[in-house]
Design a protein around this motif. Structure first.
Motif, PDB file in Angstrom:
ATOM      1  N   ASN A   1      44.142  40.897  41.283  1.00 17.67           N
ATOM      2  CA  ASN A   1      42.800  40.878  40.693  1.00 17.67           C
ATOM      3  C   ASN A   1      41.762  41.480  41.631  1.00 17.67           C
ATOM      4  O   ASN A   1      41.891  41.400  42.850  1.00 17.67           O
ATOM      5  CB  ASN A   1      42.366  39.440  40.363  1.00 17.67           C
ATOM      6  CG  ASN A   1      42.886  38.976  39.024  1.00 17.67           C
ATOM      7  OD1 ASN A   1      44.057  38.588  38.911  1.00 17.67           O
ATOM      8  ND2 ASN A   1      42.033  39.021  38.012  1.00 17.67           N
TER       9      ASN A   1
ATOM     10  N   THR B   1      37.794  40.937  42.474  1.00 17.29           N
ATOM     11  CA  THR B   1      36.516  40.260  42.347  1.00 17.29           C
ATOM     12  C   THR B   1      35.515  41.163  43.060  1.00 17.29           C
ATOM     13  O   THR B   1      35.861  41.800  44.047  1.00 17.29           O
ATOM     14  CB  THR B   1      36.574  38.879  43.023  1.00 17.29           C
ATOM     15  OG1 THR B   1      37.536  38.080  42.343  1.00 17.29           O
ATOM     16  CG2 THR B   1      35.217  38.186  43.025  1.00 17.29           C
TER      17      THR B   1
ATOM     18  N   ASP C   1      33.561  38.181  38.250  1.00 16.70           N
ATOM     19  CA  ASP C   1      34.964  37.842  37.945  1.00 16.70           C
ATOM     20  C   ASP C   1      35.694  37.185  39.118  1.00 16.70           C
ATOM     21  O   ASP C   1      36.558  37.801  39.756  1.00 16.70           O
ATOM     22  CB  ASP C   1      35.727  39.086  37.461  1.00 16.70           C
ATOM     23  CG  ASP C   1      35.407  39.417  36.013  1.00 16.70           C
ATOM     24  OD1 ASP C   1      34.620  38.685  35.387  1.00 16.70           O
ATOM     25  OD2 ASP C   1      35.965  40.402  35.498  1.00 16.70           O
TER      26      ASP C   1
ATOM     27  N   SER D   1      30.744  36.813  34.506  1.00 18.44           N
ATOM     28  CA  SER D   1      32.109  36.920  34.007  1.00 18.44           C
ATOM     29  C   SER D   1      32.156  37.974  32.912  1.00 18.44           C
ATOM     30  O   SER D   1      31.281  38.030  32.053  1.00 18.44           O
ATOM     31  CB  SER D   1      32.599  35.578  33.436  1.00 18.44           C
ATOM     32  OG  SER D   1      32.840  34.648  34.473  1.00 18.44           O
TER      33      SER D   1
ATOM     34  N   HIS E   1      39.524  35.462  35.820  1.00 19.35           N
ATOM     35  CA  HIS E   1      38.220  36.114  35.971  1.00 19.35           C
ATOM     36  C   HIS E   1      37.070  35.103  36.061  1.00 19.35           C
ATOM     37  O   HIS E   1      35.915  35.510  36.120  1.00 19.35           O
ATOM     38  CB  HIS E   1      37.964  37.072  34.792  1.00 19.35           C
ATOM     39  CG  HIS E   1      38.995  38.156  34.708  1.00 19.35           C
ATOM     40  ND1 HIS E   1      38.776  39.435  35.149  1.00 19.35           N
ATOM     41  CD2 HIS E   1      40.279  38.115  34.286  1.00 19.35           C
ATOM     42  CE1 HIS E   1      39.888  40.151  34.989  1.00 19.35           C
ATOM     43  NE2 HIS E   1      40.807  39.368  34.463  1.00 19.35           N
ATOM     44  N   SER E   2      37.412  33.801  36.016  1.00 22.61           N
ATOM     45  CA  SER E   2      36.315  32.832  35.894  1.00 22.61           C
ATOM     46  C   SER E   2      36.573  31.459  36.498  1.00 22.61           C
ATOM     47  O   SER E   2      35.668  30.640  36.553  1.00 22.61           O
ATOM     48  CB  SER E   2      35.992  32.635  34.402  1.00 22.61           C
ATOM     49  OG  SER E   2      37.112  32.069  33.730  1.00 22.61           O
TER      50      SER E   2
ATOM     51  N   GLY F   1      36.032  44.583  33.469  1.00 22.17           N
ATOM     52  CA  GLY F   1      37.042  43.530  33.355  1.00 22.17           C
ATOM     53  C   GLY F   1      38.394  44.064  32.939  1.00 22.17           C
ATOM     54  O   GLY F   1      38.934  44.989  33.547  1.00 22.17           O
ATOM     55  N   ASP F   2      38.950  43.466  31.865  1.00 18.65           N
ATOM     56  CA  ASP F   2      40.291  43.844  31.400  1.00 18.65           C
ATOM     57  C   ASP F   2      40.239  44.698  30.135  1.00 18.65           C
ATOM     58  O   ASP F   2      41.153  44.673  29.327  1.00 18.65           O
ATOM     59  CB  ASP F   2      41.122  42.582  31.126  1.00 18.65           C
ATOM     60  CG  ASP F   2      41.516  41.855  32.402  1.00 18.65           C
ATOM     61  OD1 ASP F   2      41.214  42.355  33.495  1.00 18.65           O
ATOM     62  OD2 ASP F   2      42.128  40.773  32.295  1.00 18.65           O
TER      63      ASP F   2
ATOM     64  N   GLY G   1      39.321  45.112  36.350  1.00 14.29           N
ATOM     65  CA  GLY G   1      39.698  43.765  36.773  1.00 14.29           C
ATOM     66  C   GLY G   1      40.990  43.629  37.554  1.00 14.29           C
ATOM     67  O   GLY G   1      41.245  42.571  38.144  1.00 14.29           O
TER      68      GLY G   1
END
Ligand code: ZN
Ligand code: FE
Length: 262
Positions: free
Chosen positions: A24, A26, A41, A64, A71-72, A142-143, A181
Motif C-alpha cells: 500500500n 499512504t 489513505d 480517505s 486505506h482507512s 486510491g484503488d 493506492g
C-alpha cells in the motif's frame, strides 16, 4: 513518452510516499508555505506518525479515497493523535473509520494554501473519490486507477469504471501525476503486455519498471523512493494502461474479466 516526474515537490505541495502493509501507499502531503499537512489513505499508525515527525509538519486532515480497511484503518488513531478531521464521500459516512466530514463531487478541500477538487468515481466501491490538486499536478485516486491497471469492480460495473477513468480522470492533463493506492505496477504491466503484445510503450515501461524494482527491500515498510514506481503520469497511463486504452465500457469489462482470472 513523457519522462516520469520524479520531483515530489511541485508548486509548493510536498508529497511523501509512506510504504504501508504489503504494497500500500499512504501519502503525507504538506503545504510548503504554511506547513499544514494531510494524510491520505492510512491503514497503519506507526509509519505515518514517524514520517510526519520527520517532516516537521502539522497534520489537520485525514483523507480517505474509500472505506476499505487498507486505506482507512488507522484513521481514528491518527485523528486522535493529531487532533485532525477525517474526510470521505458523504455516502461512506458509516463505513470510513473515524469519519467526521462529508465530501461530494465538486467540493474543494484545502491543505494550507493548496486546493484540491473532489471527483466522485464509484466503481471499485460505490463511494470512491479522488482528490485532484490541479496546481501541483497531483491526483490521489486510491484503488480506481493504478499504474497500468485499475481496481477490481467490487461494488460497481464496467460502465462506472469507464466513466471514472475516461470522463472523470481522463480529461486531466498529460502531466498530471497519478498517486494510486498500491505498488502493483510490475504485475499490471505483465498483464498489459499480454493484452497488447505489440505496444512498444508497454515494453519500454516494463523495462524501466524492472530496473526500478530490481533491488527491493525485503520488507515493503523499508522501501526507499528508488524502488517506487508511483507516481506515473496520465501520459504514461494513456500509452500503457489497458483500462484507459479500452474504447468503450464493454471492452473495459472484457479486459477486467481477463485480469480477474490472469
Ligand atoms: Zn480498495
Ligand atoms: Fe486497496
Amino acid at each position: 513518452m513523457a519522462a516520469w516526474t520524479r520531483s515530489l515537490d511541485v508548486m509548493g505541495l510536498r508529497i511523501e510516499r509512506v510504504p504501508t502493509l504489503q504494497d500500500n501507499y499512504t501519502y503525507v502531503i504538506a503545504c510548503d508555505e504554511t506547513n499544514d499537512a494531510a494524510v491520505i489513505d492510512a491503514p497503519e499508525f506507526e509509519p505515518v506518525v514517524k514520517r510526519v515527525a520527520g517532516m516537521g509538519v502539522n497534520v489537520s486532515k485525514i483523507l480517505s479515497t474509500h472505506h476499505h480497511w487498507d486505506h482507512s484503518a488507522a484513521n481514528p488513531e491518527l485523528a486522535a493523535h493529531f487532533g485532525a478531521r477525517v474526510y470521505g464521500h458523504v455516502s461512506d459516512a458509516d463505513r470510513i473509520p473515524g469519519f467526521t466530514d462529508a465530501l461530494e463531487e465538486g467540493d474543494t478541500l484545502t491543505v494550507g494554501k493548496q486546493t484540491s477538487r473532489i471527483l466522485f468515481i464509484p466503481a471499485h466501491t460505490r463511494a470512491h473519490i479522488a482528490y485532484v490538486f490541479d496546481d501541483a499536478q497531483a491526483v490521489f485516486c486510491g484503488d480506481t486507477m493504478f499504474a497500468a491497471g485499475c481496481g477490481r469492480l467490487f461494488e460497481g460495473t464496467p460502465e462506472m469504471m469507464f466513466t471514472a477513468l475516461h470522463e472523470k480522470l481522463g480529461p486531466l492533463p498529460d502531466t498530471m501525476r497519478i498517486f494510486c493506492g498500491h505498488e502493483y505496477t510490475e504485475s499490471n504491466l505483465v498483464f498489459a503486455a499480454h493484452v497488447e503484445p505489440d505496444n512498444a510503450a508497454i515494453a519500454e515501461m516494463q523495462a524501466r519498471v524492472a530496473t526500478i524494482r530490481a533491488n527491493k527491500a525485503a520488507d515493503w515498510h523499508d522501501a526507499t523512493p528508488e524502488e517506487m514506481t508511483v507516481p506515473s503520469t496520465l501520459a504514461d497511463e494513456r500509452a500503457t494502461n489497458p483500462f484507459l486504452r479500452a474504447t468503450n465500457a464493454e471492452e473495459l469489462g472484457r479486459v477486467r474479466g481477463m485480469k480477474d482470472n490472469f
